[in-house]
Design a protein around this motif. Structure first.
Motif, PDB file in Angstrom:
ATOM      1  N   ALA A  55      -2.740  -4.888   7.913  1.00  0.00           N
ATOM      2  CA  ALA A  55      -3.193  -3.563   7.457  1.00  0.00           C
ATOM      3  C   ALA A  55      -2.254  -3.048   6.364  1.00  0.00           C
ATOM      4  O   ALA A  55      -1.557  -2.047   6.551  1.00  0.00           O
ATOM      5  CB  ALA A  55      -3.227  -2.588   8.631  1.00  0.00           C
ATOM      6  N   PRO A  56      -2.198  -3.725   5.211  1.00  0.00           N
ATOM      7  CA  PRO A  56      -1.268  -3.332   4.144  1.00  0.00           C
ATOM      8  C   PRO A  56      -1.527  -1.944   3.572  1.00  0.00           C
ATOM      9  O   PRO A  56      -0.686  -1.409   2.852  1.00  0.00           O
ATOM     10  CB  PRO A  56      -1.475  -4.413   3.073  1.00  0.00           C
ATOM     11  CG  PRO A  56      -2.850  -4.940   3.326  1.00  0.00           C
ATOM     12  CD  PRO A  56      -3.022  -4.882   4.818  1.00  0.00           C
ATOM     13  N   ILE A  57      -2.676  -1.360   3.932  1.00  0.00           N
ATOM     14  CA  ILE A  57      -2.932   0.019   3.519  1.00  0.00           C
ATOM     15  C   ILE A  57      -1.814   0.938   3.999  1.00  0.00           C
ATOM     16  O   ILE A  57      -1.495   1.950   3.375  1.00  0.00           O
ATOM     17  CB  ILE A  57      -4.296   0.513   4.057  1.00  0.00           C
ATOM     18  CG1 ILE A  57      -4.620   1.900   3.496  1.00  0.00           C
ATOM     19  CG2 ILE A  57      -4.317   0.522   5.575  1.00  0.00           C
ATOM     20  CD1 ILE A  57      -5.980   2.417   3.908  1.00  0.00           C
ATOM     21  N   ALA A  58      -1.175   0.557   5.105  1.00  0.00           N
ATOM     22  CA  ALA A  58      -0.122   1.391   5.695  1.00  0.00           C
ATOM     23  C   ALA A  58       1.080   1.543   4.780  1.00  0.00           C
ATOM     24  O   ALA A  58       1.769   2.561   4.815  1.00  0.00           O
ATOM     25  CB  ALA A  58       0.321   0.804   7.039  1.00  0.00           C
ATOM     26  N   ILE A  59       1.363   0.525   3.962  1.00  0.00           N
ATOM     27  CA  ILE A  59       2.514   0.631   3.065  1.00  0.00           C
ATOM     28  C   ILE A  59       2.120   1.160   1.691  1.00  0.00           C
ATOM     29  O   ILE A  59       2.988   1.452   0.866  1.00  0.00           O
ATOM     30  CB  ILE A  59       3.244  -0.716   2.911  1.00  0.00           C
ATOM     31  CG1 ILE A  59       2.294  -1.786   2.383  1.00  0.00           C
ATOM     32  CG2 ILE A  59       3.882  -1.142   4.219  1.00  0.00           C
ATOM     33  CD1 ILE A  59       2.973  -3.110   2.101  1.00  0.00           C
TER      34      ILE A  59
END
Length: 390
Positions: free
Chosen positions: A312-316
């Motif tokens: 879930a790279p949206i988190a960074i």
């Protein structure tokens, strides 16, 4: 030269007057430490017509006006008045004019009828007027100094052939590289041909042109980067291809390797890094400081495993203070209380609109945890809720 000194040299003062004059001069100097010659020079400049006009008609500060007067000079208001009138008729307010003249004082010296008016008419023909045009001109007034026939019109026609909006076209034309580089159209046309050959839609290409730094890359290097993005598995028909290409074009090989190593240190495998990049190309453009801050919070404080975050790279990529930290804190509290499942995916709640998140994860559980809204707003931490160390 001080008047007392002149009178003394000419013998115009009696001796006792000279003593008084000397004392008075010394006292005046002590009260006014700025040297006389500097104060006289400043006063002279401050009262020059150019400085006075810049202050009173254009809204510049005296200091800025004095500085600008070293670059321009005029002795009557006829020409600058005409310039300001044209700007006002085009929608510029006093605030806009102050910004324009501060950034480009030489604009007041151009021929209003031959130089300025045709460009304002040109922008008007593009549908730009009023507040929109004023905002653009005050942001980058240098566009008003570009050649209409040799630069603005031909380059604008080229951009329009690529389906670029009028507003984006003006923003692009403000860039010095678009005006000064004579073979830029040839470079861009070559790079566009490379993308068209593999099926990139023209609507996606126009976005890259609007983000002109990428499309202006040297053609051989650009082709190499396009090939690299294709080999990474990006579909040229999808918009993600454009974002990935931009990230690759704007990242040097050494920087790319540094970013790879940074994610490896957080336990991401090679496949997980590439998968994260496919999901969110922006993750390879973030600073190490930002990534470290977010991953330290998610892994060390919230307890999510590195592999979970990698999925879930949206988190960074999202704003840490306004979205990631408050939402993750709320979800963590709900999980510890057993009100939601522990393996809830990050993307499930980070992607939600603000109102939907509040309804689903805060308001819904207010009776069970009255302080949940305070947790969301950062007013209460885990310690206050009895969960041990924060």
């Amino acid at each position: 030269m001080c008047i007392n000194f002149i009178c003394k040299r000419l013998g115009l003062f009696p001796k006792r007057w000279q003593v008084v004059a000397d004392s008075t001069a010394q006292l005046h100097f002590l009260r006014n430490p700025t040297p006389f010659i500097i104060r006289s020079f400043s006063a002279s400049n401050q009262h020059s017509f150019t400085v006075s006009y810049l202050v009173n008609s254009c809204g510049l500060s005296p200091e800025t006006a004095i500085s600008a007067s070293g670059k321009i000079h005029f002795e009557n208001p006829k020409n600058p008045d005409s310039i300001l009138a044209l700007l006002r008729n085009s929608g510029c307010t006093n605030t806009h004019i102050t910004k324009i003249v501060t950034k480009l004082p030489s604009l007041l010296l151009v021929n209003p009828e031959k130089t300025l008016l045709p460009k304002l008419d040109f922008f008007g023909s593009m549908g730009l007027s009023g507040a929109r045009l004023a905002s653009i001109l005050s942001s980058e007034p240098i566009v008003l100094m570009r050649s209409l026939e040799n630069a603005l019109i031909p380059k604008y026609n080229f951009l329009k052939s690529l389906q670029i909006s009028n507003e984006d076209a003006i923003k692009i034309l403000k860039s010095s590289c678009w005006i000064s580089c004579g073979n830029l159209e040839r470079i861009i046309a070559t790079n566009i041909a490379v993308m068209r050959e593999i099926g990139v839609p023209i609507s996606h290409i126009s976005v890259l042109v609007a983000r002109y730094h990428t499309i202006c890359q040297r053609s051989d290097k650009f082709s190499e980067n396009v090939k690299k993005v294709v080999e990474m598995g990006f579909n040229p028909l999808k918009f993600a291809f454009v974002n990935a290409l931009q990230a690759v074009c704007q990242t040097t090989e050494s920087t790319w390797q540094q970013k790879m190593e940074m994610y490896r240190r957080w336990g991401w495998s090679e496949d997980e890094i590439l998968s994260a990049f496919r999901n969110r190309p922006q993750c390879m453009q973030l600073s190490e400081k930002k990534v470290t801050k977010v991953l330290d919070f998610l892994v060390n404080k919230m307890g999510w495993r590195p592999a979970v975050v990698a999925r879930a790279p949206i988190a960074i990529c999202l704003n840490f203070e306004k979205r990631v930290a408050p939402r993750c804190s709320v979800v963590k509290v709900l999980s510890l209380k057993g009100l939601i499942k522990k393996d809830l995916k990050l993307g499930t709640f980070l992607n939600l609109p603000e109102g939907d998140f509040l309804d689903k994860y805060v308001i819904k559980y207010q009776d069970e945890i009255p302080q949940l809204l305070d947790v969301y707003q950062g007013k209460v931490g885990f310690v206050e809720l009895g969960f041990g160390s924060s």
